[in-house]
Design a protein around this motif. Sequence first.
Motif, PDB file in Angstrom:
ATOM      1  N   ASP A  45     -11.449  37.593  24.012  1.00  0.00           N
ATOM      2  CA  ASP A  45     -11.996  38.019  22.588  1.00  0.00           C
ATOM      3  C   ASP A  45     -10.785  38.391  21.757  1.00  0.00           C
ATOM      4  O   ASP A  45     -10.734  38.242  20.475  1.00  0.00           O
ATOM      5  CB  ASP A  45     -12.779  39.373  23.033  1.00  0.00           C
ATOM      6  N   ALA A  46      -9.873  38.948  22.478  1.00  0.00           N
ATOM      7  CA  ALA A  46      -8.611  39.082  21.697  1.00  0.00           C
ATOM      8  C   ALA A  46      -7.921  37.790  21.294  1.00  0.00           C
ATOM      9  O   ALA A  46      -7.296  37.975  20.110  1.00  0.00           O
ATOM     10  CB  ALA A  46      -7.566  40.009  22.603  1.00  0.00           C
ATOM     11  N   ARG A  48      -9.601  35.550  20.064  1.00  0.00           N
ATOM     12  CA  ARG A  48     -10.324  34.885  18.978  1.00  0.00           C
ATOM     13  C   ARG A  48      -9.930  35.758  17.784  1.00  0.00           C
ATOM     14  O   ARG A  48      -9.933  35.336  16.773  1.00  0.00           O
ATOM     15  CB  ARG A  48     -11.838  35.200  19.465  1.00  0.00           C
ATOM     16  N   GLN A  49      -9.701  37.276  18.243  1.00  0.00           N
ATOM     17  CA  GLN A  49      -9.605  37.920  16.918  1.00  0.00           C
ATOM     18  C   GLN A  49      -7.856  37.498  16.361  1.00  0.00           C
ATOM     19  O   GLN A  49      -7.969  37.765  15.069  1.00  0.00           O
ATOM     20  CB  GLN A  49      -9.349  39.462  17.266  1.00  0.00           C
ATOM     21  N   ARG A  50      -7.194  37.140  17.127  1.00  0.00           N
ATOM     22  CA  ARG A  50      -5.768  36.775  16.681  1.00  0.00           C
ATOM     23  C   ARG A  50      -6.287  35.332  15.624  1.00  0.00           C
ATOM     24  O   ARG A  50      -5.499  35.285  14.602  1.00  0.00           O
ATOM     25  CB  ARG A  50      -4.959  36.018  17.669  1.00  0.00           C
ATOM     26  N   ALA A  53      -7.846  36.738  12.403  1.00  0.00           N
ATOM     27  CA  ALA A  53      -6.840  37.391  11.554  1.00  0.00           C
ATOM     28  C   ALA A  53      -5.944  36.554  10.734  1.00  0.00           C
ATOM     29  O   ALA A  53      -5.172  36.955   9.532  1.00  0.00           O
ATOM     30  CB  ALA A  53      -5.922  38.294  12.560  1.00  0.00           C
TER      31      ALA A  53
END
Length: 262
Positions: A45-46, A48-50, A53
Motif C-alpha cells: 500500500d505504501a 501504491r501511495q508513492r 503522490a
Amino acid sequence: MKLDRDTIAKLAAHLEHCELEARDTHKITDDHPDMDWDDAYAIQDAVRQRKIARGHRIVGLKAGLTSHAKMKQMGVTAPVFGYLADYFTVSEGAEVKCAELIHPKVEPEIVFVTKAALTGPGCHIGAVLAATDFIMPGIEVIDSRYRDFKFDLKSVIADNTSASRYVVGGRIQPPSEVDLRTVGVVLEKNGVPVAFGAGAAVLGHPAAAVAMLANHLGARGQEIPAGTLILSGGITEAVAVAPGDHVNLRMQGLGSVSLRFV
Ligand code: 0L1
Ligand code: MG
C-alpha cells in the motif's frame, strides 16, 4: 503488525526504487524475518501511495499465483493480490522496453471488467459472474524485483506481486458467452507455441480468483468497485522474454493479443 511505520516506508521506497531503476534486490524477509502478512500488504500500500503522490492513477487489480503451474514454478502455496498503475498499461501490439525492466516474464490471463461492486466476505463465483460486464484476453508482464525471482509470499506481496506491465485486447465477451473453465489458451513466442492451458487452471474457475480478491479486500474493509479491470492470474507458468521477442496470446473465441519486446 511487527514493523513500525518508518520501516514500512523505508522498505516501500527501496522496492519502488528497484522497480523504477530496474535493479534487483534480495528478498526483504532476509532482513525482516518476523514481518507478518499485514506488514507485507502495508508495504504494498505504501508503494501504491508513492505512485499516487507522484500523480499516477491505479487502473486495475490483479490476482497472482492462482494456478498450480505458477505455484509450483515459484515454490509457494497461496494466491496473492496487487494493483495495476496507469504506466503499466501497454497498447495492443506495442513495444515493451526491456531496459526499463529487470528480467521480464509473460503469462496469459483472463481479464474481467466489472459492472457492479463486489464485496466480501462471502463473495463467490456466481456473484462474480453476475457483476462482470465482460471478459477479454490479456498478457501480464511480471518482473519481480527480487534476484532470480527468488522470494517468499510476504516478500512478493510487498513487491506488488511482481506487477510491471500488461496488455489487453482481442474480443470482449459477456461471461455468459464463454465457458471460463474450458476456454483454451495458446501462448506463442516468436511464432512458436510455448505454453498451453485452459481457464480451469486458475483455481478451477478464474472467477474464483476474483471472488478471493473481493474476500481479501472485504477483510480490509474495501471492495472491488464497478468498472474495475482485474487480471485473474496466469493460466500457465510464466515464460521469460528478451529484446527481439514477439509474444502472441490466442484465446479460444476471444481472439488474440500481442506484445513486442525491444
Ligand atoms: O501475477 C502473478 O502470478 C505473479 C505473482 C508474483 C509471483 C511471480 O513473480 O511469479
Ligand atoms: Mg499474473
